[in-house]
Design a protein around this motif. Structure first.
Motif, PDB file in Angstrom:
ATOM      1  N   ILE A  87      31.585  57.680  53.391  1.00 45.65           N
ATOM      2  CA  ILE A  87      32.046  56.507  52.655  1.00 45.65           C
ATOM      3  C   ILE A  87      32.240  56.931  51.200  1.00 45.65           C
ATOM      4  CG2 ILE A  87      31.489  54.175  51.849  1.00 45.65           C
ATOM      5  CD1 ILE A  87      29.718  53.888  54.332  1.00 45.65           C
ATOM      6  N   ASN A  88      33.399  56.611  50.625  1.00 46.34           N
ATOM      7  CA  ASN A  88      33.682  56.954  49.235  1.00 46.34           C
ATOM      8  C   ASN A  88      33.227  55.810  48.339  1.00 46.34           C
ATOM      9  OD1 ASN A  88      34.658  57.622  46.755  1.00 46.34           O
ATOM     10  ND2 ASN A  88      36.750  57.987  47.412  1.00 46.34           N
ATOM     11  N   LEU A  89      32.024  55.921  47.795  1.00 49.31           N
ATOM     12  CA  LEU A  89      31.472  54.879  46.930  1.00 49.31           C
ATOM     13  C   LEU A  89      31.983  54.982  45.500  1.00 49.31           C
ATOM     14  CD1 LEU A  89      27.780  54.927  48.196  1.00 49.31           C
ATOM     15  CD2 LEU A  89      29.589  53.322  48.812  1.00 49.31           C
ATOM     16  N   GLY A  90      32.685  56.072  45.186  1.00 47.81           N
ATOM     17  CA  GLY A  90      33.151  56.292  43.829  1.00 47.81           C
ATOM     18  C   GLY A  90      34.488  55.656  43.507  1.00 47.81           C
ATOM     19  N   ALA A  91      35.153  55.101  44.511  1.00 47.97           N
ATOM     20  CA  ALA A  91      36.481  54.538  44.278  1.00 47.97           C
ATOM     21  C   ALA A  91      36.644  53.222  45.032  1.00 47.97           C
ATOM     22  CB  ALA A  91      37.555  55.537  44.697  1.00 47.97           C
ATOM     23  N   PRO A  92      36.026  52.155  44.545  1.00 46.03           N
ATOM     24  CA  PRO A  92      36.173  50.866  45.239  1.00 46.03           C
ATOM     25  C   PRO A  92      37.607  50.360  45.159  1.00 46.03           C
ATOM     26  CG  PRO A  92      35.103  50.559  43.128  1.00 46.03           C
ATOM     27  CD  PRO A  92      35.241  52.034  43.329  1.00 46.03           C
ATOM     28  N   ILE A  93      38.006  49.631  46.185  1.00 46.38           N
ATOM     29  CA  ILE A  93      39.297  48.953  46.195  1.00 46.38           C
ATOM     30  C   ILE A  93      38.993  47.462  46.138  1.00 46.38           C
ATOM     31  CG2 ILE A  93      41.427  48.551  47.468  1.00 46.38           C
ATOM     32  CD1 ILE A  93      41.060  51.292  48.758  1.00 46.38           C
ATOM     33  N   ILE A  94      39.529  46.806  45.127  1.00 45.08           N
ATOM     34  CA  ILE A  94      39.193  45.413  44.843  1.00 45.08           C
ATOM     35  C   ILE A  94      40.391  44.523  45.155  1.00 45.08           C
ATOM     36  CG2 ILE A  94      38.439  43.809  43.053  1.00 45.08           C
ATOM     37  CD1 ILE A  94      37.310  46.403  41.632  1.00 45.08           C
ATOM     38  N   PHE A  95      40.132  43.442  45.891  1.00 44.96           N
ATOM     39  CA  PHE A  95      41.177  42.499  46.266  1.00 44.96           C
ATOM     40  C   PHE A  95      40.861  41.126  45.686  1.00 44.96           C
ATOM     41  CE2 PHE A  95      41.341  45.759  49.476  1.00 44.96           C
ATOM     42  CZ  PHE A  95      42.694  45.940  49.697  1.00 44.96           C
ATOM     43  N   ASN A  96      41.806  40.553  44.966  1.00 45.50           N
ATOM     44  CA  ASN A  96      41.680  39.181  44.467  1.00 45.50           C
ATOM     45  C   ASN A  96      42.077  38.266  45.632  1.00 45.50           C
ATOM     46  OD1 ASN A  96      42.063  36.634  43.382  1.00 45.50           O
ATOM     47  ND2 ASN A  96      42.762  37.424  41.422  1.00 45.50           N
ATOM     48  N   GLU A  97      41.123  37.528  46.156  1.00 46.63           N
ATOM     49  CA  GLU A  97      41.363  36.668  47.317  1.00 46.63           C
ATOM     50  C   GLU A  97      42.054  35.353  46.943  1.00 46.63           C
ATOM     51  OE1 GLU A  97      40.949  37.848  50.207  1.00 46.63           O
ATOM     52  OE2 GLU A  97      39.563  39.500  49.864  1.00 46.63           O
TER      53      GLU A  97
END
Length: 98
Positions: A87-97
């Motif tokens: 799991i790549n914890l260093g690069a989150p992908i953020i979604f505005n719901e």
């Protein structure tokens, strides 16, 4: 749901829209709209929100404020031997719901 990409996703430079589909209750599949063969497996981790702060530039770009409903995902590579999964914890992908 379909989302517009507002910030470059490394390896997906030409992607401008993605679709999220819950896969098995734990993982989510992110598919690139204009490149159907490009997919990422993601894990949702809303609990991680308390461990990092979103930079103000990203908040502004995604229109995120204190009342915004947003999700945080991390990319995952699942191996047949579960202990070899990453799991790549260093690069989150953020979604505005919203």
């Amino acid at each position: 749901m379909i989302y517009k990409v507002k910030y470059l996703i490394l390896g997906f430079e030409n992607v401008d829209e993605v679709k999220l589909e819950t896969h098995d209750g734990l993982t989510t599949l992110m598919t690139c709209i204009n490149e159907n063969k490009l997919q990422l497996t993601l894990i949702n981790s809303d609990n991680s929100k308390k461990y990092f702060e979103i930079p103000i530039e990203i908040k502004t770009l995604l229109d995120i404020n204190d009342r915004t409903n947003y999700s945080v995902y991390f990319t995952v590579i699942i191996d047949k031997i579960i202990h070899n999964s990453v799991i790549n914890l260093g690069a989150p992908i953020i979604f505005n719901e919203d």
